[in-house]
Design a protein around this motif. Structure first.
Motif, PDB file in Angstrom:
ATOM      1  N   GLY A 279      15.874  16.834  36.908  1.00  0.00           N
ATOM      2  CA  GLY A 279      14.494  16.945  37.370  1.00  0.00           C
ATOM      3  C   GLY A 279      13.834  18.226  36.890  1.00  0.00           C
ATOM      4  O   GLY A 279      12.672  18.220  36.463  1.00  0.00           O
ATOM      5  N   ASP A 280      14.563  19.358  36.962  1.00  0.00           N
ATOM      6  CA  ASP A 280      14.010  20.632  36.483  1.00  0.00           C
ATOM      7  C   ASP A 280      13.708  20.573  34.987  1.00  0.00           C
ATOM      8  O   ASP A 280      12.661  21.064  34.534  1.00  0.00           O
ATOM      9  N   LEU A 281      14.616  19.948  34.217  1.00  0.00           N
ATOM     10  CA  LEU A 281      14.371  19.839  32.781  1.00  0.00           C
ATOM     11  C   LEU A 281      13.185  18.932  32.479  1.00  0.00           C
ATOM     12  O   LEU A 281      12.410  19.195  31.546  1.00  0.00           O
ATOM     13  N   ARG A 282      13.037  17.860  33.270  1.00  0.00           N
ATOM     14  CA  ARG A 282      11.869  16.989  33.070  1.00  0.00           C
ATOM     15  C   ARG A 282      10.579  17.748  33.349  1.00  0.00           C
ATOM     16  O   ARG A 282       9.588  17.628  32.606  1.00  0.00           O
ATOM     17  N   LYS A 283      10.583  18.553  34.410  1.00  0.00           N
ATOM     18  CA  LYS A 283       9.404  19.356  34.709  1.00  0.00           C
ATOM     19  C   LYS A 283       9.127  20.349  33.579  1.00  0.00           C
ATOM     20  O   LYS A 283       7.970  20.544  33.182  1.00  0.00           O
ATOM     21  N   SER A 284      10.179  20.993  33.082  1.00  0.00           N
ATOM     22  CA  SER A 284       9.992  21.952  31.985  1.00  0.00           C
ATOM     23  C   SER A 284       9.455  21.259  30.749  1.00  0.00           C
ATOM     24  O   SER A 284       8.551  21.786  30.063  1.00  0.00           O
TER      25      SER A 284
ATOM     26  N   GLU B 156       5.028  20.064  27.152  1.00  0.00           N
ATOM     27  CA  GLU B 156       4.143  19.102  26.486  1.00  0.00           C
ATOM     28  C   GLU B 156       2.684  19.377  26.841  1.00  0.00           C
ATOM     29  O   GLU B 156       1.793  19.293  25.980  1.00  0.00           O
ATOM     30  N   GLU B 157       2.447  19.704  28.135  1.00  0.00           N
ATOM     31  CA  GLU B 157       1.073  20.026  28.529  1.00  0.00           C
ATOM     32  C   GLU B 157       0.584  21.278  27.810  1.00  0.00           C
ATOM     33  O   GLU B 157      -0.568  21.342  27.351  1.00  0.00           O
ATOM     34  N   SER B 158       1.474  22.286  27.718  1.00  0.00           N
ATOM     35  CA  SER B 158       1.083  23.509  27.002  1.00  0.00           C
ATOM     36  C   SER B 158       0.809  23.208  25.533  1.00  0.00           C
ATOM     37  O   SER B 158      -0.127  23.761  24.936  1.00  0.00           O
ATOM     38  N   LYS B 159       1.590  22.317  24.963  1.00  0.00           N
ATOM     39  CA  LYS B 159       1.392  21.930  23.577  1.00  0.00           C
ATOM     40  C   LYS B 159       0.046  21.264  23.386  1.00  0.00           C
ATOM     41  O   LYS B 159      -0.687  21.535  22.421  1.00  0.00           O
ATOM     42  N   VAL B 160      -0.299  20.369  24.354  1.00  0.00           N
ATOM     43  CA  VAL B 160      -1.596  19.681  24.264  1.00  0.00           C
ATOM     44  C   VAL B 160      -2.739  20.676  24.374  1.00  0.00           C
ATOM     45  O   VAL B 160      -3.719  20.629  23.612  1.00  0.00           O
ATOM     46  N   VAL B 161      -2.611  21.612  25.348  1.00  0.00           N
ATOM     47  CA  VAL B 161      -3.662  22.616  25.523  1.00  0.00           C
ATOM     48  C   VAL B 161      -3.791  23.471  24.268  1.00  0.00           C
ATOM     49  O   VAL B 161      -4.915  23.784  23.815  1.00  0.00           O
ATOM     50  N   LEU B 162      -2.637  23.853  23.696  1.00  0.00           N
ATOM     51  CA  LEU B 162      -2.669  24.673  22.484  1.00  0.00           C
ATOM     52  C   LEU B 162      -3.308  23.910  21.328  1.00  0.00           C
ATOM     53  O   LEU B 162      -4.088  24.484  20.554  1.00  0.00           O
ATOM     54  N   GLU B 163      -2.986  22.619  21.213  1.00  0.00           N
ATOM     55  CA  GLU B 163      -3.593  21.818  20.147  1.00  0.00           C
ATOM     56  C   GLU B 163      -5.099  21.730  20.329  1.00  0.00           C
ATOM     57  O   GLU B 163      -5.872  21.808  19.343  1.00  0.00           O
ATOM     58  N   ILE B 164      -5.519  21.579  21.599  1.00  0.00           N
ATOM     59  CA  ILE B 164      -6.967  21.524  21.856  1.00  0.00           C
ATOM     60  C   ILE B 164      -7.636  22.827  21.446  1.00  0.00           C
ATOM     61  O   ILE B 164      -8.687  22.843  20.790  1.00  0.00           O
ATOM     62  N   LYS B 165      -6.997  23.951  21.834  1.00  0.00           N
ATOM     63  CA  LYS B 165      -7.571  25.250  21.487  1.00  0.00           C
ATOM     64  C   LYS B 165      -7.584  25.448  19.969  1.00  0.00           C
ATOM     65  O   LYS B 165      -8.566  25.962  19.408  1.00  0.00           O
ATOM     66  N   VAL B 166      -6.509  25.056  19.299  1.00  0.00           N
ATOM     67  CA  VAL B 166      -6.451  25.209  17.841  1.00  0.00           C
ATOM     68  C   VAL B 166      -7.506  24.354  17.169  1.00  0.00           C
ATOM     69  O   VAL B 166      -8.184  24.792  16.217  1.00  0.00           O
ATOM     70  N   ASN B 167      -7.665  23.125  17.644  1.00  0.00           N
ATOM     71  CA  ASN B 167      -8.678  22.238  17.061  1.00  0.00           C
ATOM     72  C   ASN B 167     -10.078  22.803  17.261  1.00  0.00           C
ATOM     73  O   ASN B 167     -10.922  22.760  16.353  1.00  0.00           O
ATOM     74  N   ALA B 168     -10.284  23.346  18.491  1.00  0.00           N
ATOM     75  CA  ALA B 168     -11.610  23.924  18.757  1.00  0.00           C
ATOM     76  C   ALA B 168     -11.861  25.130  17.859  1.00  0.00           C
ATOM     77  O   ALA B 168     -12.956  25.295  17.292  1.00  0.00           O
ATOM     78  N   ARG B 169     -10.872  25.999  17.727  1.00  0.00           N
ATOM     79  CA  ARG B 169     -11.025  27.170  16.875  1.00  0.00           C
ATOM     80  C   ARG B 169     -11.198  26.766  15.420  1.00  0.00           C
ATOM     81  O   ARG B 169     -11.989  27.385  14.679  1.00  0.00           O
TER      82      ARG B 169
END
Length: 276
Positions: free
Chosen positions: A206-211, A216-229
């Motif tokens: 469960g802890d690994l699934r949360k991590s 994955e969420e951080s990756k999505v946010v980073l991709e959004i920020k990179v695309n915006a930049r």
């Protein structure tokens, strides 16, 4: 001495009484009705057909269930030789009815009686009956063995369900987890350390699934920020390109004007030279 009286067998015994010089001063004598001994031997039964009898050193019956054989010599082949020459042991013989008998014999425990009488007590039983008891015992041993094996099998089965099967579940879940299936869960209800291990495994998964979800969420946010930049940089580059293009056109226009002015100036000077 044995005295045969009417319907009785009497055991007569006498012993001298000596004085200090060793002279015989009296004789002590006694007699025993053998019927008293027979009452004891006749009561003894071994199995259904076993019985007890006694013989003297001459091999004659002094106690026997059939009283008409009293004082008769035991008519069994090699019986007397085996019984008389040993203090105790086992003997096999065939009786007058062709029945194979198995007997155990022993002398009296009192040494004086052994020296004076030399009688042997024999406990006899038909060999078929004695071996039947052995067979019954063998069957009992077999039944106990089979029951024991059944109990061991049941215990093994229960242990297998309680230990082996949960361990196999843990191994299977671990292999799936190692293959990247982090959603794997283990359901074990054994109430012991194996269940605790399964719960720890589920918590770790469960802890690994949360991590992984957070990653994955951080990756999505980073991709959004990179695309915006990236879009901002592309827009900035486009604007810069437009400005450079406009500036280039302006410079080109001025160069053209300077070139025309230069040509005009040179033409005037040539005309003035020609007029002079």
């Amino acid at each position: 001495h044995i005295i045969l009286g009417p319907y009785k067998v009497i055991l007569y015994s006498a012993a001298p009484v000596r004085n200090e010089q060793g002279d015989i001063v009296a004789v002590i004598a006694g007699q025993v009705d053998m019927a008293t001994i027979w009452q004891t031997t006749d009561k003894v039964r071994v199995g259904e057909k076993g019985f007890v009898f006694m013989v003297n050193p001459e091999g004659r019956f002094v106690a026997y269930p059939q009283k008409d054989k009293i004082l008769a010599i035991a008519p069994y082949t090699n019986f007397n030789q085996e019984v008389i020459l040993q203090n105790s042991g086992m003997v096999n013989y065939t009786d007058e009815n062709k029945i194979k008998m198995l007997g155990g014999f022993a002398s009296f425990a009192e040494p004086k009686l052994v020296a004076q009488l030399g009688w042997k007590v024999i406990v006899a039983q038909p060999e078929s009956e004695a071996m039947a008891l052995v067979k019954i015992f063998q069957w009992q041993v077999i039944v106990i063995f089979l029951v024991g094996m059944a109990i061991l099998s049941m215990v093994g089965y229960l242990l297998g369900r309680k230990i082996v099967i949960p361990i196999k579940k843990l191994i299977t879940a671990t292999e799936k987890f190692a293959a990247g299936k982090l959603e794997t869960k283990i359901s074990i209800k054994t109430g012991d350390e194996i269940e605790e291990l399964a719960n720890s495994f589920n918590q770790m998964a469960g802890d690994l699934r949360k991590s992984r979800t957070a990653l994955e969420e951080s990756k999505v946010v980073l991709e959004i920020k990179v695309n915006a930049r990236t879009r901002e940089l592309q827009e900035l580059a486009e604007k810069l390109e437009e400005k450079v293009s406009e500036r280039t056109k302006e410079l080109q226009r001025r160069l053209n004007e300077l070139e025309r002015f230069h040509r005009l100036t040179v033409g005037r000077e040539l005309k003035m030279i020609e007029l002079k």
